[in-house]
Motif scaffolding. Structure first.
Motif, mmCIF file in Angstrom:
data_model
loop_
_atom_site.group_PDB
_atom_site.id
_atom_site.type_symbol
_atom_site.label_atom_id
_atom_site.label_comp_id
_atom_site.label_asym_id
_atom_site.label_seq_id
_atom_site.Cartn_x
_atom_site.Cartn_y
_atom_site.Cartn_z
ATOM 1 N N SER A 121 -19.017 0.863 64.110
ATOM 2 C CA SER A 121 -18.375 2.027 63.831
ATOM 3 C C SER A 121 -18.003 2.015 62.492
ATOM 4 O O SER A 121 -17.914 0.971 61.711
ATOM 5 C CB SER A 121 -17.114 2.261 64.957
ATOM 6 O OG SER A 121 -16.085 1.134 64.615
ATOM 7 N N THR A 122 -17.126 3.088 61.798
ATOM 8 C CA THR A 122 -17.133 3.131 60.484
ATOM 9 C C THR A 122 -15.534 3.817 60.367
ATOM 10 O O THR A 122 -15.329 4.891 60.308
ATOM 11 C CB THR A 122 -17.793 4.298 59.675
ATOM 12 O OG1 THR A 122 -17.879 5.586 60.217
ATOM 13 C CG2 THR A 122 -19.202 3.734 59.573
ATOM 14 N N PRO A 123 -14.698 2.958 60.544
ATOM 15 C CA PRO A 123 -13.027 3.278 60.208
ATOM 16 C C PRO A 123 -12.951 3.652 58.832
ATOM 17 O O PRO A 123 -13.410 3.058 58.183
ATOM 18 C CB PRO A 123 -12.304 2.171 60.709
ATOM 19 C CG PRO A 123 -13.160 0.835 60.615
ATOM 20 C CD PRO A 123 -14.796 1.410 61.032
ATOM 21 N N SER A 124 -11.764 4.359 58.671
ATOM 22 C CA SER A 124 -11.461 4.372 57.066
ATOM 23 C C SER A 124 -9.972 3.556 56.921
ATOM 24 O O SER A 124 -9.329 3.321 57.699
ATOM 25 C CB SER A 124 -11.089 5.931 57.076
ATOM 26 O OG SER A 124 -12.117 6.779 57.343
ATOM 27 N N VAL A 125 -10.380 3.071 55.746
ATOM 28 C CA VAL A 125 -9.182 2.215 55.088
ATOM 29 C C VAL A 125 -8.782 2.852 53.659
ATOM 30 O O VAL A 125 -9.505 3.644 53.227
ATOM 31 C CB VAL A 125 -9.640 0.806 54.782
ATOM 32 C CG1 VAL A 125 -9.970 -0.033 56.296
ATOM 33 C CG2 VAL A 125 -10.821 0.825 53.865
ATOM 34 N N PRO A 126 -7.472 2.710 53.403
ATOM 35 C CA PRO A 126 -6.710 3.172 52.207
ATOM 36 C C PRO A 126 -7.830 2.716 51.096
ATOM 37 O O PRO A 126 -8.381 1.573 50.736
ATOM 38 C CB PRO A 126 -5.497 2.632 51.962
ATOM 39 C CG PRO A 126 -5.379 2.037 53.410
ATOM 40 C CD PRO A 126 -6.481 1.826 54.188
ATOM 41 N N ALA A 127 -8.088 3.566 50.128
ATOM 42 C CA ALA A 127 -8.745 3.293 48.908
ATOM 43 C C ALA A 127 -8.172 2.363 47.906
ATOM 44 O O ALA A 127 -8.824 1.998 47.058
ATOM 45 C CB ALA A 127 -9.093 4.803 48.204
ATOM 46 N N ARG A 128 -6.775 2.292 47.805
ATOM 47 C CA ARG A 128 -6.169 1.603 46.959
ATOM 48 C C ARG A 128 -6.292 0.039 47.321
ATOM 49 O O ARG A 128 -5.797 -0.274 48.377
ATOM 50 C CB ARG A 128 -4.587 1.951 46.770
ATOM 51 C CG ARG A 128 -3.808 1.055 45.666
ATOM 52 C CD ARG A 128 -2.409 1.232 45.790
ATOM 53 N NE ARG A 128 -1.801 0.681 46.766
ATOM 54 C CZ ARG A 128 -1.253 -0.661 46.886
ATOM 55 N NH1 ARG A 128 -1.620 -1.011 45.938
ATOM 56 N NH2 ARG A 128 -0.729 -0.938 47.946
ATOM 57 N N PRO A 129 -6.904 -0.782 46.479
ATOM 58 C CA PRO A 129 -6.995 -2.191 47.061
ATOM 59 C C PRO A 129 -5.588 -2.829 47.068
ATOM 60 O O PRO A 129 -4.615 -2.461 46.232
ATOM 61 C CB PRO A 129 -7.867 -2.666 45.820
ATOM 62 C CG PRO A 129 -7.727 -1.824 44.815
ATOM 63 C CD PRO A 129 -7.398 -0.355 45.338
ATOM 64 N N LEU A 130 -5.655 -3.847 47.731
ATOM 65 C CA LEU A 130 -4.161 -4.534 47.918
ATOM 66 C C LEU A 130 -4.052 -5.236 46.823
ATOM 67 O O LEU A 130 -2.767 -5.508 46.461
ATOM 68 C CB LEU A 130 -4.441 -5.614 48.938
ATOM 69 C CG LEU A 130 -4.407 -4.929 50.598
ATOM 70 C CD1 LEU A 130 -4.752 -5.852 51.391
ATOM 71 C CD2 LEU A 130 -3.366 -4.020 50.714
ATOM 72 N N SER A 131 -4.610 -5.490 45.670
ATOM 73 C CA SER A 131 -4.450 -6.304 44.624
ATOM 74 C C SER A 131 -3.913 -5.327 43.530
ATOM 75 O O SER A 131 -3.646 -5.850 42.508
ATOM 76 C CB SER A 131 -5.744 -6.988 44.166
ATOM 77 O OG SER A 131 -6.869 -6.014 43.891
ATOM 78 N N THR A 132 -3.901 -4.003 43.583
ATOM 79 C CA THR A 132 -3.270 -3.125 42.934
ATOM 80 C C THR A 132 -1.774 -3.226 42.792
ATOM 81 O O THR A 132 -1.354 -2.895 43.789
ATOM 82 C CB THR A 132 -3.917 -1.570 42.987
ATOM 83 O OG1 THR A 132 -5.396 -1.898 42.904
ATOM 84 C CG2 THR A 132 -3.304 -0.714 42.042
ATOM 85 N N ALA A 133 -1.109 -3.398 41.805
ATOM 86 C CA ALA A 133 0.262 -3.269 41.865
ATOM 87 C C ALA A 133 1.010 -1.900 42.184
ATOM 88 O O ALA A 133 0.403 -0.846 41.649
ATOM 89 C CB ALA A 133 0.936 -3.586 40.401
ATOM 90 N N SER A 134 1.930 -1.966 43.110
ATOM 91 C CA SER A 134 2.339 -0.686 43.430
ATOM 92 C C SER A 134 3.951 -0.551 43.071
ATOM 93 O O SER A 134 4.142 0.740 43.411
ATOM 94 C CB SER A 134 1.954 -0.554 45.098
ATOM 95 O OG SER A 134 2.943 -1.496 45.655
ATOM 96 N N THR A 135 4.467 -1.341 42.569
ATOM 97 C CA THR A 135 5.751 -1.450 42.198
ATOM 98 C C THR A 135 5.983 -1.770 40.810
ATOM 99 O O THR A 135 5.294 -2.477 40.261
ATOM 100 C CB THR A 135 6.730 -2.027 43.070
ATOM 101 O OG1 THR A 135 6.606 -3.596 43.026
ATOM 102 C CG2 THR A 135 6.623 -2.004 44.615
#
Length: 152
Positions: free
Chosen positions: A66-80
């Motif tokens: 199956s093809t579930p969707s995941v957020p496009a922002r990689p976890l390695s991207t700084a978010s704060t």
């Protein structure tokens, strides 16, 4: 897992994940929560709006096909801003100093003693070796991130 928006007495806002609401409550009662910015011990939940809009997603194939969707922002991207500052510091250290790995204590001492050319270095050292360097007046400090060679 549950993510809470938290705020300390000084007004610093940050987020943290907990196993469930009971886990948060137990940690709060025991006084085991602290501010991610200033280290203050008075931390409480703050108002957090649920995510209502659709996030950009990237389809991925699972083992079942199956093809579930995941957020496009990689976890390695700084978010704060704090994560961005750490990422910038790491890039500067890696760009402007030489990685010497487990030889850090020896190399730092040799540079200080004039046995090796003066240069900026970073690497790993055992706590007792780092303490010995400081006791001998050799300026060293821990970095707030692990070597990329030590991460997955």
């Amino acid at each position: 897992m549950i993510k809470y928006a938290l705020q300390c007495r000084e007004g610093h806002r940050f987020e943290s994940w907990f196993a469930d609401a009971d886990a948060y409550d137990a940690l709060a009662r025991a006084g085991h929560l602290s501010c991610a910015v200033c280290g203050g011990a008075e931390v409480e939940k703050s108002v957090m709006a649920p995510r209502l809009g659709k996030a950009a997603t990237v389809p991925t194939k699972s083992a079942a096909g199956s093809t579930p969707s995941v957020p496009a922002r990689p976890l390695s991207t700084a978010s704060t801003p704090q994560e961005k500052a750490l990422a910038d510091l790491r890039a500067k250290v890696e760009r402007e100093s030489e990685y010497v790995g487990g030889e850090f204590a020896r190399v730092a001492r040799a540079i200080h003693d004039g046995d090796e050319p003066h240069r900026s270095v970073h690497g790993e050292a055992r706590l007792k070796d780092a303490k010995a360097l400081l006791e001998d007046g050799i300026p060293v400090m821990p970095l707030p991130f692990a070597s990329p060679r030590k991460t997955n």
